[in-house]
Structures are given as structure tokens and as C-alpha cells.
Design a protein around this motif. Sequence first.
Motif, PDB file in Angstrom:
ATOM      1  N   PRO A  62     -14.913 -42.450 -23.913  1.00 55.25           N
ATOM      2  CA  PRO A  62     -14.762 -43.886 -23.711  1.00 55.25           C
ATOM      3  C   PRO A  62     -15.078 -44.319 -22.283  1.00 55.25           C
ATOM      4  CG  PRO A  62     -12.624 -42.848 -24.019  1.00 55.25           C
ATOM      5  CD  PRO A  62     -13.657 -41.841 -24.374  1.00 55.25           C
ATOM      6  N   GLY A  63     -14.820 -43.436 -21.334  1.00 60.42           N
ATOM      7  CA  GLY A  63     -15.165 -43.750 -19.955  1.00 60.42           C
ATOM      8  C   GLY A  63     -16.660 -43.941 -19.780  1.00 60.42           C
ATOM      9  N   ARG A  64     -17.438 -43.069 -20.396  1.00 58.72           N
ATOM     10  CA  ARG A  64     -18.895 -43.180 -20.291  1.00 58.72           C
ATOM     11  C   ARG A  64     -19.414 -44.425 -20.996  1.00 58.72           C
ATOM     12  NH1 ARG A  64     -20.012 -36.760 -21.449  1.00 58.72           N
ATOM     13  NH2 ARG A  64     -19.338 -36.031 -19.386  1.00 58.72           N
ATOM     14  N   ARG A  65     -18.787 -44.780 -22.106  1.00 61.91           N
ATOM     15  CA  ARG A  65     -19.186 -46.028 -22.781  1.00 61.91           C
ATOM     16  C   ARG A  65     -18.905 -47.226 -21.876  1.00 61.91           C
ATOM     17  NH1 ARG A  65     -16.899 -43.610 -27.516  1.00 61.91           N
ATOM     18  NH2 ARG A  65     -14.979 -44.827 -27.220  1.00 61.91           N
ATOM     19  N   LEU A 115     -18.741 -47.224 -18.658  1.00 61.59           N
ATOM     20  CA  LEU A 115     -19.686 -47.198 -17.545  1.00 61.59           C
ATOM     21  C   LEU A 115     -21.044 -47.732 -17.976  1.00 61.59           C
ATOM     22  CD1 LEU A 115     -20.449 -46.438 -14.657  1.00 61.59           C
ATOM     23  CD2 LEU A 115     -20.906 -44.107 -15.457  1.00 61.59           C
ATOM     24  N   HIS A 116     -21.502 -47.325 -19.158  1.00 64.04           N
ATOM     25  CA  HIS A 116     -22.803 -47.787 -19.658  1.00 64.04           C
ATOM     26  C   HIS A 116     -22.818 -49.315 -19.787  1.00 64.04           C
ATOM     27  CE1 HIS A 116     -26.556 -47.765 -21.919  1.00 64.04           C
ATOM     28  NE2 HIS A 116     -25.969 -48.567 -22.803  1.00 64.04           N
ATOM     29  N   VAL A 117     -21.754 -49.857 -20.365  1.00 65.99           N
ATOM     30  CA  VAL A 117     -21.679 -51.315 -20.543  1.00 65.99           C
ATOM     31  C   VAL A 117     -21.625 -52.011 -19.184  1.00 65.99           C
ATOM     32  CG1 VAL A 117     -20.214 -53.195 -21.382  1.00 65.99           C
ATOM     33  CG2 VAL A 117     -20.611 -51.183 -22.819  1.00 65.99           C
ATOM     34  N   THR A 118     -20.858 -51.471 -18.266  1.00 61.75           N
ATOM     35  CA  THR A 118     -20.705 -52.087 -16.944  1.00 61.75           C
ATOM     36  C   THR A 118     -22.002 -52.022 -16.154  1.00 61.75           C
ATOM     37  OG1 THR A 118     -18.359 -51.489 -16.955  1.00 61.75           O
ATOM     38  CG2 THR A 118     -19.312 -52.079 -14.844  1.00 61.75           C
ATOM     39  N   LEU A 119     -22.713 -50.908 -16.253  1.00 63.71           N
ATOM     40  CA  LEU A 119     -24.020 -50.808 -15.601  1.00 63.71           C
ATOM     41  C   LEU A 119     -24.991 -51.848 -16.161  1.00 63.71           C
ATOM     42  CD1 LEU A 119     -24.313 -46.925 -15.482  1.00 63.71           C
ATOM     43  CD2 LEU A 119     -24.402 -48.420 -13.473  1.00 63.71           C
ATOM     44  N   SER A 120     -24.975 -52.034 -17.465  1.00 64.71           N
ATOM     45  CA  SER A 120     -25.852 -53.030 -18.082  1.00 64.71           C
ATOM     46  C   SER A 120     -25.531 -54.429 -17.569  1.00 64.71           C
ATOM     47  CB  SER A 120     -25.714 -52.993 -19.602  1.00 64.71           C
ATOM     48  OG  SER A 120     -26.148 -51.751 -20.116  1.00 64.71           O
ATOM     49  N   ARG A 121     -24.253 -54.742 -17.462  1.00 70.34           N
ATOM     50  CA  ARG A 121     -23.856 -56.054 -16.939  1.00 70.34           C
ATOM     51  C   ARG A 121     -24.287 -56.222 -15.479  1.00 70.34           C
ATOM     52  NH1 ARG A 121     -17.939 -55.564 -19.723  1.00 70.34           N
ATOM     53  NH2 ARG A 121     -18.450 -56.552 -21.730  1.00 70.34           N
ATOM     54  N   ALA A 122     -24.124 -55.147 -14.706  1.00 69.62           N
ATOM     55  CA  ALA A 122     -24.527 -55.216 -13.302  1.00 69.62           C
ATOM     56  C   ALA A 122     -26.033 -55.437 -13.175  1.00 69.62           C
ATOM     57  CB  ALA A 122     -24.114 -53.937 -12.581  1.00 69.62           C
ATOM     58  N   ARG A 123     -26.801 -54.756 -13.996  1.00 68.21           N
ATOM     59  CA  ARG A 123     -28.259 -54.929 -13.960  1.00 68.21           C
ATOM     60  C   ARG A 123     -28.647 -56.362 -14.336  1.00 68.21           C
ATOM     61  NH1 ARG A 123     -28.512 -49.372 -16.165  1.00 68.21           N
ATOM     62  NH2 ARG A 123     -29.394 -48.017 -14.543  1.00 68.21           N
ATOM     63  N   ARG A 124     -27.976 -56.913 -15.358  1.00 71.25           N
ATOM     64  CA  ARG A 124     -28.284 -58.290 -15.759  1.00 71.25           C
ATOM     65  C   ARG A 124     -27.953 -59.275 -14.636  1.00 71.25           C
ATOM     66  NH1 ARG A 124     -26.143 -56.703 -20.835  1.00 71.25           N
ATOM     67  NH2 ARG A 124     -24.164 -57.773 -20.417  1.00 71.25           N
ATOM     68  N   LEU A 125     -26.831 -59.028 -13.966  1.00 73.20           N
ATOM     69  CA  LEU A 125     -26.448 -59.891 -12.845  1.00 73.20           C
ATOM     70  C   LEU A 125     -27.509 -59.861 -11.745  1.00 73.20           C
ATOM     71  CD1 LEU A 125     -24.318 -61.633 -11.321  1.00 73.20           C
ATOM     72  CD2 LEU A 125     -23.335 -59.484 -10.492  1.00 73.20           C
ATOM     73  N   LEU A 126     -27.949 -58.658 -11.400  1.00 74.66           N
ATOM     74  CA  LEU A 126     -28.959 -58.519 -10.340  1.00 74.66           C
ATOM     75  C   LEU A 126     -30.299 -59.070 -10.791  1.00 74.66           C
ATOM     76  CD1 LEU A 126     -28.015 -54.921  -9.118  1.00 74.66           C
ATOM     77  CD2 LEU A 126     -27.553 -57.070  -7.938  1.00 74.66           C
ATOM     78  N   ALA A 127     -30.660 -58.829 -12.037  1.00 77.28           N
ATOM     79  CA  ALA A 127     -31.935 -59.336 -12.557  1.00 77.28           C
ATOM     80  C   ALA A 127     -31.959 -60.858 -12.522  1.00 77.28           C
ATOM     81  CB  ALA A 127     -32.174 -58.834 -13.975  1.00 77.28           C
ATOM     82  N   GLY A 128     -30.830 -61.490 -12.838  1.00 75.62           N
ATOM     83  CA  GLY A 128     -30.760 -62.940 -12.812  1.00 75.62           C
ATOM     84  C   GLY A 128     -30.941 -63.518 -11.429  1.00 75.62           C
ATOM     85  N   ALA A 129     -30.685 -62.689 -10.412  1.00 72.96           N
ATOM     86  CA  ALA A 129     -30.858 -63.126  -9.026  1.00 72.96           C
ATOM     87  C   ALA A 129     -32.194 -62.670  -8.450  1.00 72.96           C
ATOM     88  CB  ALA A 129     -29.721 -62.581  -8.170  1.00 72.96           C
ATOM     89  N   GLY A 130     -33.016 -62.036  -9.284  1.00 79.68           N
ATOM     90  CA  GLY A 130     -34.323 -61.592  -8.811  1.00 79.68           C
ATOM     91  C   GLY A 130     -34.331 -60.224  -8.192  1.00 79.68           C
ATOM     92  N   ALA A 131     -33.306 -59.420  -8.487  1.00 78.16           N
ATOM     93  CA  ALA A 131     -33.226 -58.070  -7.914  1.00 78.16           C
ATOM     94  C   ALA A 131     -33.000 -57.053  -9.017  1.00 78.16           C
ATOM     95  CB  ALA A 131     -32.104 -58.004  -6.883  1.00 78.16           C
TER      96      ALA A 131
END
Length: 221
Positions: free
Chosen positions: A59-62, A64-80
Motif C-alpha cells: 500500500p505504501g508503494r501505491r 507513492l505512485h499516486v502521489t508522484l502522479s499528482r506531483a507531476r500533474r501539478l508541475l506540468a500545469g505550471a510548465g515544468a
Amino acid sequence: MSIRCLGGFRIEVDGSGVDCAAARPRTVSLLRLLAVHAGAAVHRDVLLEALWPGLAPEPGRRNLHVTLSRARRLLAGAGAGATLIRDGAAYALWSTGNDVREFDRITAPTLRGAPAELGTLRRTLALYRGDLLPEEGPAEWVVGERYRLRTAAARLCALVAAAELRQGRIPAAVAVAERGLELDAYEDAAWRVLLAARRESGDVAAATRVRARYTRLLNGS
């Protein structure tokens, strides 16, 4: 993309701040943890232990996977979008500027005795706007690094204050020495510079007060 961690967390892309207010707290904590490592890859197990301590691996890895995806979306929305990088089982946050990295780049060799110009030391000290990631409070993964950087900043203050005093800038020496003591009241070098500056200014009363403050500190009163 540039990152600030000292005195508060901020990510900027092309000079504009990334709005993290709507992001989930764990997502922002993940970005902060990666930011502290200044571009170095952080192993998945380290992230799991820091952000989900005691949780079973799967469950920890799940999470982490979800949180990484959210972080990437946040950065992508800002152009990074290409700045959160995977390297096998580790992850890194790439940036063109990181205040922790820049602070350490000058401070670490200087505290080992390497020479540095006073102007460089002043600029480096200016990077230390406050404690590392105060938003994370007493989180275990940040406390040790916060203490290390605060101690380094106090020692750097003592060096800068001594250099200011050698060049006859007594008010500057006093101000920087006092700042060092605010960071670490037991920084002996800062006390010595402060006392010397007060004596050199001819202010006997101020020198006496400094000596009394130091004595009270050593006596635990």
C-alpha cells in the motif's frame, strides 16, 4: 525551474510561483523532500519511510505512485512537466536553481577552511532566509537537515562578522554576529567577534553587557 526551501517553500517556473495551495499536503511534502536533496535521486524506500512510516510496502508503494502522479500533474500545469525524474527505484526533482544546493556549495568548503571573498560569503548568507521548510514542522525527515543548515549558517555568520570587523565595519560585524547567535546561542566564534567589535568601538558598557550575556549562557541562567 527554481526552488526555495530556506525560510519557506516556493517553486518558480520562469519567474512565476507554482500555486501549491490546492495540492494535497502529501503531494507538497513529496516535492519538498525531493527539493531538499537538490537534484540528487532519492530512493523509493526513503520516500516511503519519510511520508508513510509504518505502512506495509505494497500500500505504501501505491500511495507513492499516486502521489508522484499528482506531483507531476501539478508541475506540468505550471510548465515544468519534465522536472520530476525517475532513476530506477529512485526519484529526483531537477531544477536550475536550489537555495539549499547553492548555500552548501559555498558554505561547506568555507567552513572547512577554503578561502572565499567577503562578497561571496555575504551573498551566500543572504540565501539563508530562515529555517529549512518550516511548513513541515517537526517531521523526522527534515529535522536533522534543518539543524545542520542552521548550525552552518551560524558558523558562517561568525566568519562574515570577523571579516567585517577586519575591514573596520563595526556595525556590520555586530549585526551579523548577533544574527549568528540568534541561530545558535552557543556559537563561540560569534561571541568572540561580538565582544571584540564592542571593544573596538570603544563602547565599554556594551562590551560589558556582551560579556555578562555570555557568562549567563555558560552558567545556564
